[in-house]
Design a protein around this motif. Structure first.
Motif, PDB file in Angstrom:
ATOM      1  N   LYS A  63       0.983  -1.172   0.145  1.00 48.70           N
ATOM      2  CA  LYS A  63      -0.142   0.120   0.489  1.00 48.70           C
ATOM      3  C   LYS A  63       0.996   1.286   0.162  1.00 48.70           C
ATOM      4  O   LYS A  63       1.494   1.721   0.645  1.00 48.70           O
ATOM      5  N   GLY A  64       0.612   2.502  -0.908  1.00 50.37           N
ATOM      6  CA  GLY A  64       1.441   3.408  -0.933  1.00 50.37           C
ATOM      7  C   GLY A  64       3.083   3.323  -1.870  1.00 50.37           C
ATOM      8  O   GLY A  64       3.012   4.560  -1.500  1.00 50.37           O
TER       9      GLY A  64
ATOM     10  N   GLU B  98       7.515   9.491   0.960  1.00 50.40           N
ATOM     11  CA  GLU B  98       9.531   9.001   1.563  1.00 50.40           C
ATOM     12  C   GLU B  98       9.928   8.174   1.026  1.00 50.40           C
ATOM     13  O   GLU B  98       9.333   6.944   0.546  1.00 50.40           O
TER      14      GLU B  98
ATOM     15  N   GLN C 186       7.997   5.375  -1.119  1.00 52.62           N
ATOM     16  CA  GLN C 186       6.508   5.444  -0.393  1.00 52.62           C
ATOM     17  C   GLN C 186       5.399   6.707  -0.051  1.00 52.62           C
ATOM     18  O   GLN C 186       5.866   7.703   0.293  1.00 52.62           O
TER      19      GLN C 186
ATOM     20  N   PRO D 112       3.033   6.815   2.232  1.00 56.54           N
ATOM     21  CA  PRO D 112       1.884   6.976   3.155  1.00 56.54           C
ATOM     22  C   PRO D 112       0.375   7.551   4.049  1.00 56.54           C
ATOM     23  O   PRO D 112       0.368   8.423   3.091  1.00 56.54           O
ATOM     24  N   CYS D 113      -0.560   6.731   3.575  1.00 55.90           N
ATOM     25  CA  CYS D 113      -1.394   7.495   3.249  1.00 55.90           C
ATOM     26  C   CYS D 113      -2.496   7.104   4.375  1.00 55.90           C
ATOM     27  O   CYS D 113      -1.967   6.097   4.982  1.00 55.90           O
ATOM     28  N   GLU D 114      -2.776   8.176   5.098  1.00 58.34           N
ATOM     29  CA  GLU D 114      -3.237   8.141   6.509  1.00 58.34           C
ATOM     30  C   GLU D 114      -5.304   7.346   6.280  1.00 58.34           C
ATOM     31  O   GLU D 114      -6.006   7.741   5.339  1.00 58.34           O
TER      32      GLU D 114
ATOM     33  N   GLY E 274       7.783   0.404   5.790  1.00 55.41           N
ATOM     34  CA  GLY E 274       6.213   0.197   4.554  1.00 55.41           C
ATOM     35  C   GLY E 274       5.105   0.386   5.217  1.00 55.41           C
ATOM     36  O   GLY E 274       3.978   1.149   5.740  1.00 55.41           O
TER      37      GLY E 274
ATOM     38  N   ASN F 213       4.449   2.992   8.638  1.00 52.43           N
ATOM     39  CA  ASN F 213       4.358   4.617   7.447  1.00 52.43           C
ATOM     40  C   ASN F 213       2.737   4.187   7.225  1.00 52.43           C
ATOM     41  O   ASN F 213       1.603   5.130   8.091  1.00 52.43           O
ATOM     42  N   ASN F 214       2.314   2.548   7.010  1.00 55.69           N
ATOM     43  CA  ASN F 214       0.768   2.986   6.578  1.00 55.69           C
ATOM     44  C   ASN F 214      -0.085   2.882   7.620  1.00 55.69           C
ATOM     45  O   ASN F 214      -1.213   3.677   7.279  1.00 55.69           O
ATOM     46  N   ALA F 215      -0.014   2.301   9.128  1.00 59.04           N
ATOM     47  CA  ALA F 215      -0.154   1.996   9.974  1.00 59.04           C
ATOM     48  C   ALA F 215      -0.681   3.667  11.108  1.00 59.04           C
ATOM     49  O   ALA F 215      -1.633   4.020  10.521  1.00 59.04           O
TER      50      ALA F 215
ATOM     51  N   ASP G  57       0.469   7.689  10.817  1.00 64.56           N
ATOM     52  CA  ASP G  57       1.910   8.563  10.717  1.00 64.56           C
ATOM     53  C   ASP G  57       2.182   9.331  11.383  1.00 64.56           C
ATOM     54  O   ASP G  57       1.850  10.411  12.322  1.00 64.56           O
TER      55      ASP G  57
END
Lengths: 96, 471
Positions: A15-16, A77, A92, A94-96, B77, B80-82, B84
């Protein structure tokens, strides 16, 4: 061989993740998901930066070594993993 | 052997002279654009590079390193997704005041009955437009205690001027209750001690514009009168201990437009009727209304029922004594508040067996209550010992959040202004005290509605306050 393929494929599909580049000890990009010019640019710049970071860590403590480098920018990032002089670069978002 | 260095400058000359070819050297860095490709491979040749890459992929150290690299990169990775990790913590949270002050209320004004013989303030109504005026009904409800020289007047006070009432209302019999017309703030309707309904227009002075005829009025004091939401804005209904609920059109007060006898057996028998002492009407539910009776029952009615027997929908076994106050929660109309005997109770319309919340038995009799118009979990109660209690059921259920001694005499009527901050209470000695409640108790709190909904949205009979504290 299959395990390597699987690992890389998994990261590339995460993901991302915008792109993945694998660079060998000579700075040659072995594997990439981005176009050539971008790959070359990333590989070149990050190799230099990683080496600098590595020497920094080792200068402070010769027993230590750099394992991972994370560069957080406004847009995304860049993560660099180091092992045996190989570099795995993952970009990547990173999506929130 | 020591070699002495001669400090003196001396011309050096060499033994031989040789001429070499000029060798120019220059210092510069090497820019590896493509990485260190081996000499034999042309970086521009695709085929060669691909072949080289394929070979490199089979290299042993490559195969050993990748899993390690992969797991580390993947871990980060996923991190980062988990979360921010670079976000601003508590961003967007409002500044919370440090240690809020305890709830309080202060008295702003006291309006006293100007007459010698003081009467009880039995009814209050705020002016619908901003609450600058307060109408108070004065009468003596003690049986046969009213002396002959007791004044019959009721007053409209300007909130800023406690010295003199702004307008005197002169009915034929003392008013027990009154109500400002929400649609036309110049008009008021009042119910008197002798059962008559009286209609005023403040532009026309102190004398009533119209009175209902004695024959067709109530036979007992009118305890509550409320304006209805009709197109003409001229309809109201009243309730009395004579067992009837009557509907009126103020343009023609000679006769009621409709009549309901509070006979629980639904036969319209006046002898069996329950005496009404409070009335509830919510404009959002115009066909339904509820009546609180002297006998302690709360009767729920439907005005638009097809047959007279269906008009009385159901009853709730309310209190051990007369239900002095009855009001639906303005935010959650399915829940209503009643007071009678020594408790205040909250009911859910759907649960007929018992109330969903009941306060402790208080030290003295409760005489009136109402919900806060701005906070769904706050309500006010009055007691015969002169106390005004403010309850916040989300904060504390066992006791009131704020208890104030308003006066030494019994308090009888209570009205909260629409802004939720101004509270008027009337006493037995004709004093109407105007209080201002602190902003905490009169401002909607964050999540208040959803918390209260969570607490009451259970199938159990009692409000489940455990919902407020997740396990």
């Amino acid at each position: 061989m299959a395990q390597v393929e699987e690992t890389l494929k998994r990261i590339e599909a995460s993901k991302g993740v915008i792109g993945t580049i694998l660079v060998n000890a000579e700075g040659i990009p072995i594997r990439t998901t981005l176009d050539n010019s971008t790959t070359v640019q990333y590989a070149e710049l990050l190799c230099q930066l990683s080496m600098l970071a590595r020497t920094t860590v080792r200068d402070i403590d010769p027993q230590n070594d750099l394992t991972f480098l994370r560069i957080r920018s406004k847009k995304h990032e860049i993560m660099v993993a180091l092992e045996n002089n190989y570099l795995l670069i993952v970009i990547q978002n990173p999506c929130e | 052997q020591e070699i002495k260095v001669n400090q003196r400058r001396r011309q050096y000359c060499s033994l031989f002279q040789v001429n070499t070819e000029r060798f120019e050297s220059d210092s510069c860095g090497i820019n590896h654009v493509e990485g260190g490709w081996p000499k034999d491979i042309n970086p521009l040749d695709m085929e060669q590079t691909i072949r080289f890459r394929k070979k490199a992929e089979k290299d042993e150290s490559y195969l050993n390193s990748i899993p390690q690299l992969g797991s580390v990169a993947e871990h980060c990775g996923r991190q980062n997704n988990a979360v921010d990790i670079y976000q601003e913590p508590f961003d967007g949270w409002e500044e919370v005041e440090e240690s809020p002050e305890p709830p309080s209320a202060k008295t702003i004004n006291i309006f006293r009955d100007p007459n010698e013989v003081k009467r009880t303030v039995t009814g209050l109504s705020w002016h619908p437009d901003g609450g600058r005026k307060l109408a108070a009904a004065y009468s003596c409800l003690d049986f046969q205690k009213a002396s002959r020289d007791m004044s019959l007047d009721s007053y409209i006070w300007d909130v800023e001027n406690p010295n003199r009432p702004e307008l005197t209302l002169k009915p034929a019999s003392p008013l027990v209750c009154l109500d400002y017309n929400p649609k036309d703030p110049h008009t008021l309707v009042g119910g008197s001690y002798n059962g008559q309904i009286v209609y005023w227009d403040t532009r026309r002075g102190s004398q009533p514009v119209e009175l209902s005829s004695v024959e067709h009025s109530h036979r007992d004091p009118v305890y509550k009168i409320i304006w209805l939401q009709s197109k003409t804005g001229t309809d109201a209904f009243s309730a009395s201990t004579d067992g009837q609920v009557l509907w009126w059109d103020v343009r023609r007060l000679s006769e009621p437009t409709e009549r309901l006898v509070l006979d629980p057996t639904r036969e319209g028998n006046l002898d069996r009727a329950l005496g009404a002492i409070s009335l509830e009407f919510e404009a959002t539910m115009p066909t339904k209304f509820m009546v609180g009776t002297e006998q302690g029952l709360v009767v729920s009615c439907n005005r638009k029922a097809k047959t007279p027997t269906e008009k009385i929908v159901c009853t709730y076994d309310g209190h051990h004594g007369p239900v002095y106050a009855l009001q639906r929660n303005p935010f959650f109309p399915k829940n209503f508040l009643t007071v009678g005997d020594w408790t205040a109770r909250i009911w859910s319309e759907d649960i007929k067996e018992s109330s969903i919340m009941c306060t402790k038995y208080q030290m003295s009799y409760l005489t009136d209550a109402c919900w806060s118009p701005v906070r769904p979990s706050v309500f006010f109660t009055l007691k015969m010992d002169g106390m005004l209690d403010v309850w916040d059921i989300l904060f504390k259920q066992s006791d009131p959040t704020l208890s104030l001694k308003v006066c030494d005499r019994a308090l009888y009527s209570l009205r909260v202004q629409d802004n939720g901050r101004l509270v008027a209470c009337g006493s037995q000695q004709g004093e109407t005290t105007l209080l201002e409640i602190c902003s905490e108790l009169s401002t909607l709190q964050k999540n208040e509605k959803s918390l209260l909904a969570a607490v009451s949205d259970t199938d159990t009979v009692n409000l489940d306050f455990n919902q407020l504290h997740p396990k």
